[in-house]
Motif scaffolding. Structure first.
Motif, PDB file in Angstrom:
ATOM      1  N   LEU A 108       0.838  -1.203   0.000  1.00 22.14           N
ATOM      2  CA  LEU A 108       0.000   0.000   0.000  1.00 22.14           C
ATOM      3  C   LEU A 108       0.872   1.252   0.000  1.00 22.14           C
ATOM      4  N   ASN A 132       2.189  -3.181   3.951  1.00 21.84           N
ATOM      5  CA  ASN A 132       1.396  -4.075   3.101  1.00 21.84           C
ATOM      6  C   ASN A 132      -0.036  -4.172   3.605  1.00 21.84           C
ATOM      7  N   ALA A 133      -0.907  -4.609   2.733  1.00 21.99           N
ATOM      8  CA  ALA A 133      -2.312  -4.802   3.130  1.00 21.99           C
ATOM      9  C   ALA A 133      -2.369  -5.779   4.305  1.00 21.99           C
ATOM     10  N   MET A 143      -0.091   2.538  -3.347  1.00 16.79           N
ATOM     11  CA  MET A 143      -0.768   1.469  -4.082  1.00 16.79           C
ATOM     12  C   MET A 143       0.050   1.061  -5.318  1.00 16.79           C
ATOM     13  N   ARG A 152      -7.643   2.710   1.582  1.00 21.41           N
ATOM     14  CA  ARG A 152      -6.764   1.541   1.604  1.00 21.41           C
ATOM     15  C   ARG A 152      -5.725   1.687   2.708  1.00 21.41           C
ATOM     16  N   LEU A 153      -5.270   2.940   2.916  1.00 20.84           N
ATOM     17  CA  LEU A 153      -4.223   3.162   3.918  1.00 20.84           C
ATOM     18  C   LEU A 153      -4.591   4.340   4.811  1.00 20.84           C
ATOM     19  N   ARG A 188      -9.766  -1.937  10.489  1.00 21.13           N
ATOM     20  CA  ARG A 188      -8.657  -2.728   9.944  1.00 21.13           C
ATOM     21  C   ARG A 188      -9.166  -4.037   9.331  1.00 21.13           C
ATOM     22  N   ASP A 223      -7.916  -7.301   6.174  1.00 21.98           N
ATOM     23  CA  ASP A 223      -6.833  -7.869   5.363  1.00 21.98           C
ATOM     24  C   ASP A 223      -6.574  -7.046   4.102  1.00 21.98           C
ATOM     25  N   ASP A 224      -7.545  -6.186   3.764  1.00 23.19           N
ATOM     26  CA  ASP A 224      -7.416  -5.418   2.518  1.00 23.19           C
ATOM     27  C   ASP A 224      -6.778  -4.048   2.719  1.00 23.19           C
ATOM     28  N   ASN A 225      -6.731  -3.597   3.960  1.00 21.36           N
ATOM     29  CA  ASN A 225      -6.207  -2.249   4.152  1.00 21.36           C
ATOM     30  C   ASN A 225      -5.057  -2.247   5.154  1.00 21.36           C
ATOM     31  N   GLY A 226      -4.456  -1.069   5.304  1.00 19.44           N
ATOM     32  CA  GLY A 226      -3.344  -0.941   6.234  1.00 19.44           C
ATOM     33  C   GLY A 226      -3.525   0.282   7.107  1.00 19.44           C
TER      34      GLY A 226
END
Lengths: 249, 370
Positions: free
Chosen positions: A3, A27-28, A65, A167-168, A194, A196-199
């Motif tokens: 990310l 990372n994600a 990204m 995403r972040l 939070r 698994d797809d975002n950070g």
């Protein structure tokens, strides 16, 4: 997926070099904490990432990204998926929270080719998030952050985070100025966000937020550089020894 | 010296033409106070003092050409109406029209000599209402009296021409005055003078755009104890338009209260001026007066002039005043953009937000497109 990637980032504010070569990958699915004393460059890093005027990258690279941010405006970075949580949330007299949130979510939807959110769905969603953050829906009618307590302002930041689903999330001292109850509510919001797809990157002075949010990595920042990285245990070392002992590490 | 003589001669010529055009067709109206004031005081120096930013000579020239007589009163309720272009034996009309001089407002006296039409409104109930519309092309005057314990709400729209409203608010009465000024092409002069007797209340709200030349004078006099005035509003001046708003808040007796709050936005090559003058007389102890005026220039070519002034002749007062001129707040702009809102939209939202803080009325909001 990466990310965020910083490679040898050197940056200046008003021609004064503050960041002296930062390497960081998020990372994600990961939650990072960046800890450091006052003046270590944490807030500068937030502003540089967001693309704020007056903050310039003089060396190194930033990728969001997977794409370099060179030439991207503040709003383009936001629409790419970066969310900056403010240490001191800004008051905007004359603009209601509701109007602000609606325009923000619609900007995101339009950028990915979707239609504006219908008002009914928007209200349902905002009311639901407000409830989870223990915010009265009355505050949606008030001007953005005007007359809000410190805790309300920070919860309003988390509300924006949960609504916009970036995403972040790069949260700059979101825990500062909060009492224990407000801290727990904010932490709950971060934990709900939070996935698994975002950070998430938590920028903080203190270890106390980490009592409520489990982090995967801790980085110690001193004098514009990351001097040590580790797991959550590192935060406890900071708490016990202070930054002075780690600065030379 | 040559320039000064030329200016003097031009003013003298202008004044002669105003006297020559004094309206004779309404012998029942006493115009002597306007005549005497113009005769004694003459015209002020152009581009100085209260006329620093606005060409009053152009406004007088415009008034001299306006010879139509138009009906401006659109509707009213709970108000007794007399038309000033009709013969009247009402002694009070002339008493109302024979105001004392307020100085440095020659356009008000020019109006006093040249007006051909207008109304006298007497509000006697708690729910009185009057709607006054634009009467482009005419010089008109409105004499408004709010009786003891009564309450009158006036909604007025003004675009161009020359208009004066003289308002007498009797003891314990309330006047709510909402003035909107849509964008106009032609020059416009508008003036409201209010006298507030004991325990009376004025709430005046204005929302204005600009025109080629537009001047808006508001003069409020508290003449009875416990009188209170709240003046608020905003303006949005763009293109190459001009808007000059002057407020004189005169606290003439003690225990009176005034609050002023105005926000202005200028864009393109427009120019706005605001002067907020607060005077606290020697006999006005325990008066309280506050004034804020904030201006935002959206374009580097736009100009906003702001001038708050205080004149205090007694010690026992509470006063504050402040005026600022600047740009949209950079932090707010950054914050909105950091949420994905593009810069133009963020600027528009912030500009509307800035005006919305002072423009609450429906008509004002729609005028300024909030």
């Amino acid at each position: 997926m990466k990310l965020l990637e910083l490679r040898g980032l050197v940056a200046s504010v008003d021609e004064k070099q503050i960041l002296n070569g930062i390497d960081l990958t998020v990372n994600a699915g990961e939650v990072h904490a960046i800890m450091g004393p006052n003046g270590s460059g944490k807030s500068t890093l937030s502003n540089v990432l967001a693309g704020r005027d007056g903050y310039s990258v003089t060396q190194g690279e930033i990728e969001l990204m997977g794409a370099p941010v060179n030439g991207m405006s503040v709003e383009e970075r936001a629409l790419t998926g970066l969310f900056l949580g403010f240490q001191h949330p800004i008051e905007i007299p004359g603009v209601t929270n509701m109007e602000f949130l609606k325009v923000a979510i619609d900007s995101h939807r339009i950028s990915i080719g979707e239609e504006e959110m219908n008002t009914r769905d928007f209200m349902v969603q905002v009311r639901d998030i407000s409830k989870r953050l223990e915010l009265s829906t009355e505050f949606l009618k008030r001007f953005v952050n005007v007359g809000f307590s410190g805790g309300e302002k920070k919860r309003n930041e988390i509300l924006q985070l949960m609504l916009l689903r970036p995403r972040l999330a790069f949260l700059d001292e979101t825990d500062s100025g909060l009492d224990v109850d407000a801290l727990q509510v904010v932490a709950k919001g971060i934990n709900e966000f939070r996935s698994d797809d975002n950070g998430v990157v938590l920028v903080t002075h203190y270890q106390r937020l980490l009592n409520y949010v489990n982090v995967d990595f801790v980085h110690i920042m001193v004098n514009g550089a990351i001097v040590k990285s580790g797991d959550a245990q590192l935060a406890h070392e900071v708490e016990a020894q202070g930054y002075a002992g780690l600065g030379e590490a | 010296m040559a320039d000064a003589r030329t200016a003097d001669s031009a003013q003298s010529d202008l004044l002669t033409r105003v006297f020559a055009q004094e309206v004779q067709e309404t012998p029942w109206l006493d115009r002597s106070s306007s005549r005497a004031e113009l005769h004694d005081a003459g015209l002020p120096m152009p581009w100085k003092g209260r006329w620093q930013y606005t060409d009053y000579q152009a406004l007088i020239e415009d008034a001299l050409m306006l010879e139509e007589s138009k009906e401006a009163l659109q509707s009213c309720d709970g108000v007794e109406v007399s038309h000033l272009d009709q013969p009247t034996s009402d002694a009070e009309t002339n008493a109302l029209n024979s105001y004392e001089s307020v100085g440095e407002f020659p356009l008000m006296d020019v109006n006093g000599l040249l007006f051909r039409s207008g109304t006298k409104l007497d509000a006697t109930t708690q729910t009185a209402h009057a709607s006054i519309i634009d009467a482009t092309g005419s010089v008109d005057r409105h004499l408004i009296s709010v009786a003891e314990d009564a309450k009158l709400r006036i909604e007025e729209s003004f675009q161009s021409g020359n208009r004066v409203a003289l308002c007498y608010v009797r003891e314990n009465a309330t006047l709510e005055y909402e003035l909107t000024m849509p964008q106009g092409e032609e020059p416009g002069y508008h003036c409201i003078v209010v006298w507030l007797e004991a325990d009376s209340t004025l709430r005046l709200h204005l929302a204005s755009k600009g025109s080629r030349v537009r001047r808006n004078d508001v003069i409020v006099n508290t003449i009875g104890r416990n009188a209170s005035a709240t003046l608020s509003g905003g303006w949005l001046v763009d293109d190459r338009d001009h808007l000059d708003t002057q407020v004189c808040m005169n606290h003439r007796v003690g225990n009176t209260h005034s609050e002023q709050s105005f926000h202005g936005v200028v864009d393109d090559r427009a120019r706005s001026a605001f002067s907020g003058f607060i005077r606290i007389d020697r006999d006005a102890s325990a008066a309280e007066a506050h004034l804020t005026n904030r201006n935002i220039a959206l374009s580097p070519h736009a100009r906003a002039h702001a001038q708050p002034e205080l004149e205090i002749y007694t010690d026992d007062v509470i006063c504050s005043h402040g005026a600022t001129t600047g740009h949209l707040d950079a932090d707010s702009l950054f914050m909105m953009r950091s949420r994905g809102i593009d810069e133009d939209s963020a600027r528009t939202m912030l500009t509307k937000g800035f005006l919305r803080q002072v423009v609450h009325s429906e008509s004002g909001s729609s005028l300024l497109q909030l």
